[in-house]
Design a protein around this motif. Sequence first.
Motif, PDB file in Angstrom:
ATOM      1  N   ASP A   1       0.852  -1.185   0.000  1.00 63.33           N
ATOM      2  CA  ASP A   1       0.000   0.000   0.000  1.00 63.33           C
ATOM      3  C   ASP A   1       0.891   1.240   0.000  1.00 63.33           C
ATOM      4  N   VAL A   2       0.915   1.983  -1.106  1.00 65.03           N
ATOM      5  CA  VAL A   2       1.813   3.129  -1.229  1.00 65.03           C
ATOM      6  C   VAL A   2       1.437   4.269  -0.302  1.00 65.03           C
ATOM      7  N   ARG A   3       0.248   4.251   0.268  1.00 63.82           N
ATOM      8  CA  ARG A   3      -0.150   5.331   1.179  1.00 63.82           C
ATOM      9  C   ARG A   3       0.657   5.303   2.471  1.00 63.82           C
ATOM     10  N   ASN A   4       1.249   4.181   2.793  1.00 68.28           N
ATOM     11  CA  ASN A   4       2.017   4.061   4.029  1.00 68.28           C
ATOM     12  C   ASN A   4       3.482   4.441   3.845  1.00 68.28           C
ATOM     13  N   VAL A   5       3.870   4.775   2.646  1.00 68.14           N
ATOM     14  CA  VAL A   5       5.250   5.150   2.361  1.00 68.14           C
ATOM     15  C   VAL A   5       5.252   6.595   1.870  1.00 68.14           C
ATOM     16  N   SER A   6       5.992   7.453   2.539  1.00 66.42           N
ATOM     17  CA  SER A   6       6.060   8.847   2.101  1.00 66.42           C
ATOM     18  C   SER A   6       7.434   9.132   1.508  1.00 66.42           C
ATOM     19  N   ALA A   7       7.465  10.107   0.618  1.00 69.62           N
ATOM     20  CA  ALA A   7       8.734  10.513   0.017  1.00 69.62           C
ATOM     21  C   ALA A   7       9.686  11.003   1.103  1.00 69.62           C
ATOM     22  N   GLU A   8       9.122  11.689   2.102  1.00 71.96           N
ATOM     23  CA  GLU A   8       9.938  12.199   3.201  1.00 71.96           C
ATOM     24  C   GLU A   8      10.580  11.050   3.973  1.00 71.96           C
ATOM     25  N   THR A   9       9.786   9.998   4.246  1.00 68.48           N
ATOM     26  CA  THR A   9      10.298   8.825   4.949  1.00 68.48           C
ATOM     27  C   THR A   9      11.449   8.195   4.180  1.00 68.48           C
ATOM     28  N   LEU A  10      11.315   8.156   2.868  1.00 71.26           N
ATOM     29  CA  LEU A  10      12.358   7.552   2.043  1.00 71.26           C
ATOM     30  C   LEU A  10      13.539   8.496   1.804  1.00 71.26           C
ATOM     31  N   GLY A  11      13.363   9.770   2.188  1.00 71.90           N
ATOM     32  CA  GLY A  11      14.435  10.741   1.994  1.00 71.90           C
ATOM     33  C   GLY A  11      14.606  11.154   0.547  1.00 71.90           C
ATOM     34  N   ILE A  12      13.510  11.166  -0.203  1.00 71.79           N
ATOM     35  CA  ILE A  12      13.589  11.546  -1.611  1.00 71.79           C
ATOM     36  C   ILE A  12      12.610  12.669  -1.906  1.00 71.79           C
ATOM     37  N   GLY A  13      12.858  13.361  -2.990  1.00 73.13           N
ATOM     38  CA  GLY A  13      11.939  14.396  -3.445  1.00 73.13           C
ATOM     39  C   GLY A  13      10.928  13.788  -4.389  1.00 73.13           C
ATOM     40  N   PRO A  14      10.299  14.618  -5.232  1.00 76.64           N
ATOM     41  CA  PRO A  14       9.334  14.079  -6.193  1.00 76.64           C
ATOM     42  C   PRO A  14       9.976  12.956  -7.011  1.00 76.64           C
ATOM     43  N   TYR A  15       9.237  11.899  -7.174  1.00 79.88           N
ATOM     44  CA  TYR A  15       9.784  10.716  -7.823  1.00 79.88           C
ATOM     45  C   TYR A  15       8.975  10.354  -9.060  1.00 79.88           C
ATOM     46  N   VAL A  16       9.530   9.446  -9.863  1.00 73.55           N
ATOM     47  CA  VAL A  16       8.888   8.954 -11.076  1.00 73.55           C
ATOM     48  C   VAL A  16       8.779   7.441 -10.948  1.00 73.55           C
ATOM     49  N   VAL A  17       7.656   6.891 -11.370  1.00 75.02           N
ATOM     50  CA  VAL A  17       7.451   5.445 -11.358  1.00 75.02           C
ATOM     51  C   VAL A  17       7.566   4.938 -12.790  1.00 75.02           C
ATOM     52  N   ALA A  18       8.403   3.932 -12.992  1.00 77.79           N
ATOM     53  CA  ALA A  18       8.513   3.255 -14.287  1.00 77.79           C
ATOM     54  C   ALA A  18       8.374   1.772 -13.997  1.00 77.79           C
ATOM     55  N   ALA A  19       7.354   1.130 -14.608  1.00 78.28           N
ATOM     56  CA  ALA A  19       7.102  -0.265 -14.256  1.00 78.28           C
ATOM     57  C   ALA A  19       6.378  -1.022 -15.353  1.00 78.28           C
ATOM     58  N   ASN A  20       6.641  -2.312 -15.379  1.00 78.55           N
ATOM     59  CA  ASN A  20       5.873  -3.261 -16.167  1.00 78.55           C
ATOM     60  C   ASN A  20       5.001  -3.957 -15.130  1.00 78.55           C
ATOM     61  N   ILE A  25      -4.135  -5.895 -12.413  1.00 84.48           N
ATOM     62  CA  ILE A  25      -4.252  -4.930 -11.313  1.00 84.48           C
ATOM     63  C   ILE A  25      -3.832  -3.517 -11.736  1.00 84.48           C
ATOM     64  N   THR A  26      -3.846  -3.246 -13.017  1.00 79.59           N
ATOM     65  CA  THR A  26      -3.438  -1.934 -13.536  1.00 79.59           C
ATOM     66  C   THR A  26      -4.201  -0.797 -12.875  1.00 79.59           C
ATOM     67  N   GLY A  27      -5.523  -0.890 -12.878  1.00 84.29           N
ATOM     68  CA  GLY A  27      -6.344   0.189 -12.324  1.00 84.29           C
ATOM     69  C   GLY A  27      -6.043   0.460 -10.866  1.00 84.29           C
ATOM     70  N   GLU A  28      -5.893  -0.591 -10.086  1.00 84.66           N
ATOM     71  CA  GLU A  28      -5.620  -0.441  -8.652  1.00 84.66           C
ATOM     72  C   GLU A  28      -4.249   0.193  -8.417  1.00 84.66           C
ATOM     73  N   ILE A  29      -3.251  -0.222  -9.173  1.00 87.75           N
ATOM     74  CA  ILE A  29      -1.908   0.356  -9.009  1.00 87.75           C
ATOM     75  C   ILE A  29      -1.928   1.843  -9.357  1.00 87.75           C
ATOM     76  N   ILE A  30      -2.563   2.196 -10.459  1.00 90.44           N
ATOM     77  CA  ILE A  30      -2.648   3.608 -10.847  1.00 90.44           C
ATOM     78  C   ILE A  30      -3.383   4.400  -9.763  1.00 90.44           C
ATOM     79  N   ARG A  31      -4.505   3.869  -9.273  1.00 88.24           N
ATOM     80  CA  ARG A  31      -5.287   4.563  -8.241  1.00 88.24           C
ATOM     81  C   ARG A  31      -4.450   4.800  -6.987  1.00 88.24           C
ATOM     82  N   GLN A  32      -3.694   3.797  -6.571  1.00 87.88           N
ATOM     83  CA  GLN A  32      -2.866   3.931  -5.367  1.00 87.88           C
ATOM     84  C   GLN A  32      -1.867   5.092  -5.509  1.00 87.88           C
TER      85      GLN A  32
END
Length: 173
Positions: A1-20, A25-32
């Motif tokens: 669940d990506v809602r439990n992970v914050s960029a601040e917690t990871l020590g990163i700024g705005p990030y980009v997702v690249a994935a196959n 579960i495409t819709g659910e991943i995009i929604r998250q």
Amino acid sequence: DVRNVSAETLGIGPYVVAANIPYYITGEIIRQFLTSPDQPRALALLVQKEVAQRAVSKKESLLSLSLKAYSTPRIAEKVPAKHFSPPPKVDSAILVIENVSKDFFSDITEEHFFRVAHAGFASKRKMVANNLATVFGKDASLAALSVAGVSEKARAEDIHVEAWKTITRALVA
């Protein structure tokens, strides 16, 4: 669940997702990612070609409305099945989701917008006025469509994202 992970917690700024991602579960991943408090700046996803086409189509769906409310989606490239080993039964496409933000929701809530959209798309073959009337009542639904400049005979798939925003404001204000 990506809602439990914050960029601040990871020590990163705005990030980009690249994935196959797994197609089922495409819709659910995009929604998250789109609804996360720490949204990515952009996503580049290898998805089933038909899903990518639906995401950017002028004929709206809940998927395309969601993407257009949060971002600017586009198909970067189509990837035929023959380029995989073993080849899948479907073609793929690279769906790029850019300009991700929650700015669209500055004067309405995400919850209200999607409540109205889900009601509007409840029965695909029905006119949107009838679908909305089931949840919001006939008079309120017709008034909201009128304010948005949408015909009472329109189908949900023919209403663009900004009109859905106007309808939402009229129904839940």
